[in-house]
Design an enzyme around this catalytic site. Structure first.
Site, PDB file in Angstrom:
ATOM      1  N   LYS A  75       0.851  -1.189   0.000  1.00 47.46           N
ATOM      2  CA  LYS A  75       0.000   0.000   0.000  1.00 47.46           C
ATOM      3  C   LYS A  75       0.889   1.242   0.000  1.00 47.46           C
ATOM      4  O   LYS A  75       1.895   1.289   0.718  1.00 47.46           O
ATOM      5  CB  LYS A  75      -0.893  -0.026   1.253  1.00 47.46           C
ATOM      6  N   SER A 150      -9.783   1.686   2.959  1.00 44.32           N
ATOM      7  CA  SER A 150      -8.921   2.478   2.108  1.00 44.32           C
ATOM      8  C   SER A 150      -7.892   1.665   1.331  1.00 44.32           C
ATOM      9  O   SER A 150      -7.365   2.147   0.333  1.00 44.32           O
ATOM     10  CB  SER A 150      -8.189   3.526   2.963  1.00 44.32           C
ATOM     11  N   SER A 174      -9.941  -0.601   7.141  1.00 42.72           N
ATOM     12  CA  SER A 174      -9.339  -0.429   5.818  1.00 42.72           C
ATOM     13  C   SER A 174      -8.631  -1.650   5.242  1.00 42.72           C
ATOM     14  O   SER A 174      -8.221  -1.627   4.081  1.00 42.72           O
ATOM     15  CB  SER A 174      -8.354   0.747   5.830  1.00 42.72           C
TER      16      SER A 174
END
Lengths: 482, 95
Positions: A75, A150, A174
């Site tokens: 990420k 997210s 997330s």
């Protein structure tokens, strides 16, 4: 999709080289990225270079670890030295970290092959990856829908077969929510189990890094590689890290599992509810004793979270001032104008909204009414869980009340987006480990997730329940057609 | 509840130069969100201690040792503007 252990076997038996495995992942990325858009940067050269090193080790007869030669996605809010780390924000458009985060260093040391940095909601604030300043990521099961967020890029990349496993971060859901939306496994470990050093801070008392994978075993392997005490993170827990794969047992005899009663109320999609109920019956048939548990303060989690997280974020994001790194507007007359315009242009709407909420709830006169009150409610939510874990080994509930929604559906109404986090947020507030595993599909063919929650540092229970369930079902073996 | 003027004040505290249209939108949205927070009033928290961290760890200390992190030049290269080994900013006080 091949598991970590299967790829490892192919490598040590010299059936395939690490370069071939990396090339296969990079080719898959090339072919599906135009539809999915999981990655912000693909680091093909670096990946092949890392793979070559693993091949050299194998050729020299050296032993390699399980993660050596395994393609992973990161990420883009974890600092990678020499590789851009943007947090999907304009304000970090040109940021190239001069240091490596602890988690990515651990992966590099383990010989993992990093194929790229994945898309996210800007600064990890959002539940659909739509607040990214750069691109929308789409759900591999239906590209008109969001992957969740997210960590939507990391979830979509694994679901689409662009990498074997990936790392996400979870502040209010997330990791677990996009795992549920994309039909894969995603785990948020106990707060402090994985170092946050080099993870760009959003809400420091809640942020935690964790794995995405296609199977519970791969999650157990990756968790073992990234967990552990780190002196560079003062909230890091100094505990022994077990071999998490030892907890993967096919039955649940002697385990007591609680079903959180309050999660089966209003707002729960009928198909999601039915799939989770069926999953609970399966846990019972695997030998678990299932009881109903009440967490009466669970539903206040969202309100408490959307005070605490933006408050911490407003302080954490004060560092983006256009001075030491990141973007700066070029034509400011004075320092104050440079600050205010750099931040206004560098941050997107959702980030600004949260900075505004947090600045307000921390400001003089409102602190007690909002921030302090929220922290006290956090205590009550924690107490509900503590009482529950005196009775049971693990708790289960839906991961998300719905399946993945259409892109654009909720982006105009921030509050409706916040409500998506209902089932995942309380787990962050209490710092507990939680994992989403695939437990079915709705009529539209979208995946449904079962959330398994454990007590503090009881990842063993979470993994055992998840693994036994997974072995008894075949949801995780399905792949999206892209 | 929060009015337009307060939103402007908060924006200044947060160092955000918001446009008029943004201030309008945020006034409405922040009111919705703050309204949602009111449900916390249903819970009696009189004798409840606040939780600041999910998992409490105490007395975390380290040796007071200097550790060089990385190359100074590498760090300075990330700066939007610099003067030699210094970060450069626009003037602080207007003439």
């Amino acid at each position: 999709m091949t598991s970590i252990r299967a790829l490892h076997q192919q490598l040590v038996k010299k059936e395939r080289s690490a370069v071939e495995i990396a090339q296969e992942a990079l080719e898959r990325i090339q072919s599906v990225e135009p539809k999915v858009h999981s990655f912000l940067h693909v680091t093909a050269e670096k990946a092949l270079e890392q793979a070559k090193q693993i091949d050299a080790k194998i050729a020299a007869g050296e032993a390699i670890g399980l993660l050596a030669g395994i393609p992973v996605g990161i990420k883009d809010n974890m600092c990678t030295q020499g590789i851009p780390t943007t947090c999907a924000s304009r304000i970090l458009q040109n940021f190239v970290p001069p240091y490596e985060s602890t988690v990515t260093q651990k992966l590099l040391d383990a010989g993992a092959v990093t194929v790229g940095k994945t898309n996210l909601d800007e600064f990890a604030m959002g539940g659909s990856t739509e607040t990214s300043a750069y691109q929308l990521t789409y759900n591999p099961w239906d590209v008109s829908r969001v992957p969740g967020g997210s960590s939507g890029g990391s979830a979509a990349a694994v679901a689409a077969g662009e990498c074997t496993v990936s790392l996400g971060s979870d502040t209010g859901g997330s990791i677990r929510q996009p795992a549920s939306f994309c039909g894969i496994v995603g785990m948020k470990p106990t707060y402090g189990l994985v170092s946050r050093y080099g993870l760009v801070a959003f809400a420091s008392s809640l942020d935690q890094i964790g794995p995405f994978s296609r199977s519970v075993e791969d999650t157990a392997i990756l968790l073992g590689a990234i967990a552990g005490h780190d002196p560079k993170d003062s909230t890091s827990l100094n505990v022994e890290i077990p071999d998490y794969t030892q907890f993967l047992k096919p039955d649940l005899k002697g385990k007591k599992i609680g079903v959180i009663k309050e999660t089966f109320g209003e707002g729960l999609d009928v198909e999601v509810g039915a799939a989770v109920e069926t999953a609970i019956q399966q846990l019972q048939s695997l030998g678990a004793e299932v009881v109903e548990i009440s967490c009466p303060r669970f539903r206040y989690g969202i309100a408490a979270y959307y005070i605490i997280a933006p408050s911490e974020a407003s302080a954490n994001l004060a560092r983006y001032d256009g001075v030491k790194y990141g973007a700066r507007i070029p034509d400011a007359d004075n320092l104050m104008e440079m600050y205010t315009r750099t931040r206004a242009e560098g941050f997107g709407a959702e980030v600004k909204r949260r900075i505004m909420i947090g600045t307000y709830t921390l400001s003089a006169g409102y602190y007690d009414a909002y921030y302090l009150k929220a922290q006290k409610v956090r205590t009550l939510i924690k107490q509900d869980f503590e009482a529950a874990f005196k009775q049971v080994d693990a708790l289960v509930c839906p991961t998300v009340p719905t399946t993945a929604f259409k892109a654009g559906d909720k982006s105009a109404d921030p509050l409706s987006m916040y409500l998506v986090d209902l089932m995942t947020i309380p787990v962050n507030l209490a710092g507990l480990p939680g994992m989403s595993v695939p437990c079915g599909f709705d009529a539209a063919g979208m995946p449904i997730g079962l959330q398994i929650i454990g007590g503090v540092l009881r990842e063993d229970n979470v993994l055992q329940v998840g693994y036994a369930y997974e072995q008894a079902t075949d949801w995780h073996t399905r792949s999206p057609k892209l | 509840m929060i009015d337009r003027e307060q939103v402007q004040k908060v924006a200044l505290l947060a160092r955000l130069a918001l446009e008029d249209a943004e201030i309008d939108t945020f006034t409405t949205q922040l009111n919705d969100i703050l309204g949602y927070f009111e449900q916390l009033g249903e819970l009696d928290t009189t004798d409840v201690e606040p939780t600041t961290r999910a998992i409490e760890v105490v007395n975390i200390t380290r040796h007071d040792q200097r550790v060089s992190m990385s190359d100074r030049e590498e760090i300075l290269q990330g700066a939007p503007d610099r003067d030699g080994d210094f970060f450069k900013v626009p003037k602080i006080i207007n003439e």
